[in-house]
Motif scaffolding. Sequence first.
Motif, PDB file in Angstrom:
ATOM      1  N   HIS A 112     -11.407   0.816  -9.576  1.00 38.53           N
ATOM      2  CA  HIS A 112     -12.297  -0.348  -9.446  1.00 38.53           C
ATOM      3  C   HIS A 112     -12.131  -1.346 -10.604  1.00 38.53           C
ATOM      4  CE1 HIS A 112     -14.215   2.103  -6.385  1.00 38.53           C
ATOM      5  NE2 HIS A 112     -14.509   3.031  -7.289  1.00 38.53           N
ATOM      6  N   LEU A 115     -12.727  -4.898  -9.386  1.00 39.45           N
ATOM      7  CA  LEU A 115     -14.149  -5.073  -9.067  1.00 39.45           C
ATOM      8  C   LEU A 115     -14.965  -5.275 -10.338  1.00 39.45           C
ATOM      9  CD1 LEU A 115     -16.610  -4.896  -7.146  1.00 39.45           C
ATOM     10  CD2 LEU A 115     -16.541  -2.417  -7.460  1.00 39.45           C
ATOM     11  N   LEU A 116     -14.692  -4.460 -11.345  1.00 34.15           N
ATOM     12  CA  LEU A 116     -15.429  -4.585 -12.601  1.00 34.15           C
ATOM     13  C   LEU A 116     -15.121  -5.904 -13.296  1.00 34.15           C
ATOM     14  CD1 LEU A 116     -15.157  -0.960 -14.035  1.00 34.15           C
ATOM     15  CD2 LEU A 116     -17.177  -2.088 -13.135  1.00 34.15           C
ATOM     16  N   ALA A 119     -17.067  -8.532 -11.473  1.00 35.19           N
ATOM     17  CA  ALA A 119     -18.498  -8.371 -11.721  1.00 35.19           C
ATOM     18  C   ALA A 119     -18.873  -8.842 -13.118  1.00 35.19           C
ATOM     19  CB  ALA A 119     -18.888  -6.908 -11.527  1.00 35.19           C
ATOM     20  N   ILE A 147     -20.707  -6.442  -6.014  1.00 36.05           N
ATOM     21  CA  ILE A 147     -20.816  -4.982  -6.165  1.00 36.05           C
ATOM     22  C   ILE A 147     -21.368  -4.303  -4.920  1.00 36.05           C
ATOM     23  CG2 ILE A 147     -21.127  -5.196  -8.657  1.00 36.05           C
ATOM     24  CD1 ILE A 147     -24.107  -4.671  -8.260  1.00 36.05           C
ATOM     25  N   LYS A 150     -20.477  -0.751  -3.449  1.00 39.51           N
ATOM     26  CA  LYS A 150     -19.735  -0.013  -4.474  1.00 39.51           C
ATOM     27  C   LYS A 150     -20.629   0.417  -5.639  1.00 39.51           C
ATOM     28  CE  LYS A 150     -15.672  -0.597  -2.522  1.00 39.51           C
ATOM     29  NZ  LYS A 150     -14.875   0.538  -2.003  1.00 39.51           N
ATOM     30  N   VAL A 151     -21.931   0.210  -5.494  1.00 39.34           N
ATOM     31  CA  VAL A 151     -22.833   0.474  -6.618  1.00 39.34           C
ATOM     32  C   VAL A 151     -22.739   1.932  -7.061  1.00 39.34           C
ATOM     33  CG1 VAL A 151     -25.245   0.540  -7.351  1.00 39.34           C
ATOM     34  CG2 VAL A 151     -24.417  -1.369  -5.971  1.00 39.34           C
ATOM     35  N   ALA A 160     -20.663  -0.932 -16.330  1.00 37.86           N
ATOM     36  CA  ALA A 160     -21.106  -1.200 -14.965  1.00 37.86           C
ATOM     37  C   ALA A 160     -22.588  -0.893 -14.788  1.00 37.86           C
ATOM     38  CB  ALA A 160     -20.280  -0.378 -13.984  1.00 37.86           C
TER      39      ALA A 160
END
Length: 662
Positions: A112, A115-116, A119, A147, A150-151, A160
Motif C-alpha cells: 500500500h 495508497l499511503l 493519503a 482510504i 483499505k482502512v 496511517a
Amino acid sequence: MPGLQSASKKRPAISQGGSKYKKQHLENPPLKEEKFQKRSRPVTQPIPASGLPDDDEDEDEEEFDDKEAGEKEIEASEMIVDDASSKDPNAARESHKVQRVLQEQRRAAKPHSQLLADAKRVWSLARQKSIPSAERQKHVKDLIRVIQGKVKDIVLKHDASRIVQTVVKYGGQKERDQVAMELKGHYKALAQSKYSKFLVTKLIRLCPAHRASILLEFQSHVLRLLLHREASAVLADSFELYANAYERSILLRDFYGKEVALFSQTQGSEPEKADAKKGFHGVLEGLEGERRKRVLAALKENLTTIFNNSDKGAITHAIVHRALWEYLSAVNSTEDESEREKLRKEIFESCQDVLAEMVHTKDGSRAVREFIAYGTAKDRKQIIKVIKPHVERMCTDDEAQLVLFTALDVIDDTKLTAKSLVSDITTHAPALINTPQGRRALFYLLVPRSRRHFTPAQITIIAETDPIRGKTSKKSADVREGEIRTAASEGLLKFVEDNGAEAARDTGGSLVVLEIMLYADGDKSSAIQSLLQPLASIYPSEDASKLHPIDLPHTSRMYKSLFQGGHFSHSSKSVIHSPSFLPSAFASAFMSIVGKDVTITMAGGEGAFVIAEFLQRIREEGSAEEKRTVKGWFSNDVVERIKKSETKGRNVLLEKINALSL
C-alpha cells in the motif's frame, strides 16, 4: 440558568452605552482545542506538570513529521559511508543520493505504498489548524475517498493510524460511522496496538451508535485486555467516561466467570438491556446453593488475578472497582454470617496492599470504606498504613476524602488516627485551604457533617457506614469526635498563628480560620494576636492593590462572627455560641492591639457592623474599666461624624454606642 447567563454576555446596544464598533471577525479563526473528559487520577500517581495523563495521552497527529518517520527506516548498518566520502564532499553527496534511492525503493516495496503516499498528501492539507471549516471538510472527504475500503489494511501502521484519526476527529458523523463499519471485527487487535488504540478510543467516544458493537468484540477477552499494556487504557476510558449502564455491563460480564458468560450472551435486545442494568445482583437472581457459590468464587478469582498483577495498572481502573463493590454487595446479602465474614476476609487479604490505588473512584471509595467499617482493629491498622503516604492527595479528591472521613468516624483507636491521619492533614493545611475539597477535610476534623459546610447529599454518603459502625465500634460518636478535635487543635491553631492573617483574606480561607477559632480546643491567645495585628494597620489602606482586611466582605464577616462568639442561625434567629471560644477575650485583645484611632476610623468606613458587634460584646461581657475606656473613644464629635456619614450599618452602630452609654 444557562440561558440567562449567555444573554447577559451580549454586547449592549449603542443606545445603552455599548461600543459603536463591532469586534473584528477573523476570516480564518484558529481551531478551538477540543476538551476531553479524563479518567479520575489515582492518588498514588503524581500529577504531571502539564496536567495531562501520563500514559493515556492522545496522539497528536499534528506533530507527526513524515520526513522524520522516513529517516527512521534507514538502519545504521546500511549507511554507505567510507573514508573517501568523509574527506571528499562530492563523494558524500553521491553517497547521500544512493541512500535516498535505496530509501525510496524500500518504501515502494512496502504494501500500500502508493495508497499511503496519496493519503499523506491529502492528510497534510486536512490537518492544518488555520483553515476554514468548509475547506477542512472538503479535504476530509477527499481523504476518506483515498482510504475507503483499505482502512483495516493500513490502520495498524504508525503514520496511517494518525491519518485515520484525522478523519474521525475532523470528519462528520457519516465519515466516522464509515470508518467504524470498515473496522468491524478488528477492534480487539486494534486495541492492543501501540498506535491504533487511540483510534479505537476516538471511535468509542464519537460513534455512540457503534459503541455497543465495539465493546461486544471485547467479550471473553476483557480480563486479558485489562492486563495488556496498550488495551488497558481503552477499556478503562470506555467504562468510566463513555459507556452507559448496558455498555458497562458488557465489559463487566467477563468478571462473573465462564458459566455466566456461557448462559448470558447478549445481542442488545431491550429485555437484555433491562436485565444487564441490574449488574451482578441481576446475575445472582434465581441462583441458589452451589451455583451461586460458583459464580461468587469465579468473580473473586478474577478479581484476585487483577490484584496479583498490580504492576499492570488495571488495579486503578473504575471497572475493577465496580466489580469489587458488586462482589462485596453480594457477600453482604449472604445469609450465613460466618460465610459472610470468611468471604469478606479473603477478598480483603487479597487486596489489602493495593487499597490506596482504589480510593479515587466512587466504587473504589465505597469498597475501601466497607473494609474499614467491617474490619478488625488489625485490619484497620493495615489500611491506615497503606493510605498514610497519600493523605494530602486524598484530602483534595472528592471520593478519596470519604475514606478518610470514614476512618475518622469508625476507628476507636484515636491515637492511631491522630498520629497517622490527623497530623498529616493539619500539616498540609496551608495548601488544603486553597480547594473546596481540602477545606472539607479540615472542617471534618472540627465540625464533622455540619450542614454549614457539607451538603445533604454528602452527609448521606458519609453516613452510609453508620449502621456498620454501631456493630463494630465501641466508642460513642461524640467521644470519638471530641478526641479527634483535640488532636487536631494544636496543629490548626499553629496554622492560624503562622498563616491566619493571610488565609483570612481569601473567601474560603476565612471560613476555615473562623471554624478553627470557634471550635478548636486550647490556648488561642497567639492566634488572636495574629488575626488582630492586620486590623491595626492604617485604615483605609495606603496600598490600593491590597485592601485593609475590614474592607474585604468575607474577612469582615469573619471578625463579626468572632465578636459574636458563634454563627448566626437563620432558623432560630439567634447566634449559636461556641463553648470553645470566648468572644470577650477577643474583644479585650482588640482594644489593646487595634486601639482607639483605627477603631474610630473603621467605624466611619466599611467596618460599622464589625465595630457594632465589638461594642455589643464590651457592653455585655466587658469589665467596668473596658466599658469606660470604649465609651470615651466615642465622644460627641465622633458620634456626630458617624451620623453625617453614609456608611452602611450607621444606624446599628449608633444604637450600640447609645446602649453603651446607658
